[in-house]
Design an enzyme around this catalytic site. Structure first.
Site, PDB file in Angstrom:
ATOM      1  N   ASP A  95       0.739  -1.092   0.130  1.00 20.13           N
ATOM      2  CA  ASP A  95       0.011   0.172   0.051  1.00 20.13           C
ATOM      3  C   ASP A  95       0.855   1.308   0.020  1.00 20.13           C
ATOM      4  O   ASP A  95       1.539   1.407   1.045  1.00 20.13           O
ATOM      5  CB  ASP A  95      -1.005   0.133   1.483  1.00 20.13           C
ATOM      6  N   HIS A 323     -10.730  -1.697   5.082  1.00 21.82           N
ATOM      7  CA  HIS A 323     -10.387  -1.432   6.222  1.00 21.82           C
ATOM      8  C   HIS A 323     -11.315   0.041   6.558  1.00 21.82           C
ATOM      9  O   HIS A 323     -10.848   0.374   7.575  1.00 21.82           O
ATOM     10  CB  HIS A 323      -9.128  -1.411   6.456  1.00 21.82           C
TER      11      HIS A 323
END
Ligand code: GLC
Length: 547
Positions: A95, A323
């Site tokens: 990420d 998330h």
């Protein structure tokens, strides 16, 4: 295209598996769980950031892009994890948080000490003409998007938390740094990259306030240079390694822009995340307010994007949870009476669409939002800010709590529930965020006698084995149905009952009498000749020309 028949599993490292009892997940914990991941069978795992970070925003405030946060492990652990996954042919996606750095990043600290080179890495401006903030932009976590830059009298821009300073992509040196970071991880064997809020990197050239009545977000979203800078990044880093898989997170975007970001000929990204379908239960686009969910609104938005991306030649990342989102099961399914049925229906709907599916950890065992009673149970900086803002705006504590409980990102961040013990098998210590229903939702029980995990395995297998799921065209079917989202993928027909009402849908003629490909109800349902009967949250796919 290599990524079309792949499925990606997302792991939030803080919450997957703790190996040392400190209550926070870590890399060694994930290594121990590689056999579980392999049993599920994804092609790649996307990890939320585990780089050095003060953790103001759980790692999205990166202080060193090339080092692992000590709470998560070491570089040796990471190498071991990459190798352990590779042994099962599972790739690793990192990420990359490139819109901003932590204010503890060396660049920002050197900028603060007056080094011009690093000042030019950030967006620093004097006060506006009225002596106030440079413009009217707001932080996505609440409050103004500007904070004082040390004691210089200037301000720096932060579209998120004040500890997340936006970098200046107009500066070629910044763009070079970002490409170097990607190359560093490519050299480490990382073959996937997710780019965080990447459509926010090109701000209005003059950093002007939005005109009265216009949302300031238009001044920095999908700006004029995003395509150009993505292409530059592509050519200078991941584009040189053909096997990479890239996805960009696109905030408040449009189909046209997403087509452009993901068209293969444009040399930008393989695919995009957009969030329009996850706003169907937002009243007038407001996140911090509640409205009833209308199932067919979800179907219409998914259809609009599937059709628009196909027409333009773009490619969608397919997902209902991550998330940052409450559990899809609580939003779009029935987490109580029809937990198994709705979890498997939602999975079927997403996995058989045109695009690349992402599974958020815990979806494969039907995890739900936690049942907390007090605001202090939540850790999320955004949720805490939202709660205060709602109370300041006149909501009662109960009203503010109800909104935050439904919307907070912590809903998806509770620890993975491995068993029914107090630490849910996640930790022997005190979990950083408490699990609440591990007694009846956990991996051990699910693997022993559940149906959700097996259904996901089957969906992953089908995408690999049935070419039309990966490459077929998409066409909606009877979109005006009251309960059912149905679509065609050439030789495959999919019908999902989005509600708890038993219903039926007429079949396209070429599917009369076709064989079932996958069904989330165990019994052999009556597929009928010309119509399909669907029980509550039932999802059935049919395939032509197979016995
Ligand atoms: C993205 C991330 C989110 C983070 C934000 C700022 O939306 O998914 O978790 O807070 O970017 O980096």
């Amino acid at each position: 295209m290599s990524f079309r028949n792949k499925v990606i599993y997302q792991i939030y490292p803080r919450s997957f598996q703790d190996s040392d009892g400190d209550g926070v997940g870590d890399l060694r914990g994930i290594i121990d769980r590689v056999p579980y991941i392999a049993e599920l069978g994804p092609d790649m795992v996307w990890f939320n950031p585990f780089f050095v970070s003060p953790q103001r925003d759980n790692g999205y405030d990166v202080a060193d892009y090339r080092a692992i946060d000590p709470t998560m492990g070491t570089m040796a652990d990471l190498d071991e994890l990459i190798a352990a996954l590779a042994a099962h042919d599972i790739g690793v996606m990192f990420d990359m948080v490139f819109n901003h750095t932590s204010t503890e990043h060396e660049w920002f600290r050197r900028a603060l000490t007056g080094e011009q080179r690093y000042r030019d890495y950030y967006i620093i401006r004097p006060p506006g003409p009225d002596g106030g903030l440079p413009n009217n932009w707001e932080s996505k976590f609440g409050g103004p998007a500007w904070s004082p830059f040390g004691d210089t009298g200037d301000y720096y821009l932060h579209l998120f938390d004040p500890t997340q300073a936006d970098v200046d992509w107009r500066n070629p040196a910044v763009r070079r740094e970002m490409a170097d970071i990607v190359n560093f991880w490519l050299d480490h064997g990382v073959t996937g990259f997710r780019f965080d809020v990447i459509n926010l990197i090109s701000k209005d050239a003059d950093l002007a306030s939005s005109p009265a009545g216009v949302d300031p977000r238009v001044m920095y979203t999908d700006g004029e240079h995003v395509d150009e800078w993505l292409r530059e990044l592509h050519d200078a880093s991941f584009g040189t390694v053909p096997a990479t898989v890239t996805v960009g997170e696109m905030s408040s975007t449009s189909i046209d822009r997403c087509v452009s970001y993901s068209r293969p000929g444009n040399r930008e990204l393989d695919m995009v995340f957009n969030f329009h379908h996850l706003k169907v239960d937002y009243p007038e686009g407001q996140k911090w307010a509640l409205a009833p969910y209308e199932p067919m609104a979800l179907a219409r938005t998914l259809d609009e994007w599937a059709t628009g991306m196909q027409d333009g030649g773009g490619w969608n990342a397919l997902f209902l949870g991550n998330h940052d989102q409450p559990r899809a099961l609580d939003r779009f399914g029935d987490a109580h009476t029809y937990r198994v049925e709705s979890a498997t229906m939602l999975a079927t709907m997403i996995h058989l669409l045109r695009g690349t599916p992402f599974i958020y950890m815990g979806e494969e065992i039907g995890m739900t939002d936690p049942e907390y009673a007090v605001i202090d149970s939540y850790m999320d900086v955004e949720a805490r800010n939202a709660y205060s803002l709602l109370v300041d705006a006149g909501a009662t504590d109960d009203e503010a709590f109800a909104v935050v409980a439904a919307r907070t990102r912590d809903n998806a961040r509770t620890p993975m529930q491995w068993d029914d013990s107090p630490g849910a098998g996640f930790t022997t210590g005190t979990p950083w965020l408490a699990p609440t229903n591990q007694e009846h939702i956990n991996v051990r029980d699910e693997l022993a006698h559940g149906r959700i995990f097996r259904h996901y395995q089957e969906l992953i297998r089908l995408r690999r084995e049935v070419p039309d799921i990966a490459d077929g065209s998409y066409a909606p079917w009877r979109l005006d149905h009251e309960h059912v989202y149905a679509y065609l993928r050439d030789s495959v027909f999919v019908a999902c009952n989005l509600t708890q009402e038993p219903t039926s849908i007429e079949l396209p003629e070429q599917f009369h009498g076709a064989s079932p490909l996958i069904n989330n109800y165990p019994d052999d349902s009556d597929t009928g000749q010309s119509e399909l009967h669907l029980a509550p949250y039932q999802a059935v796919a049919l395939v032509k020309g197979e016995s």
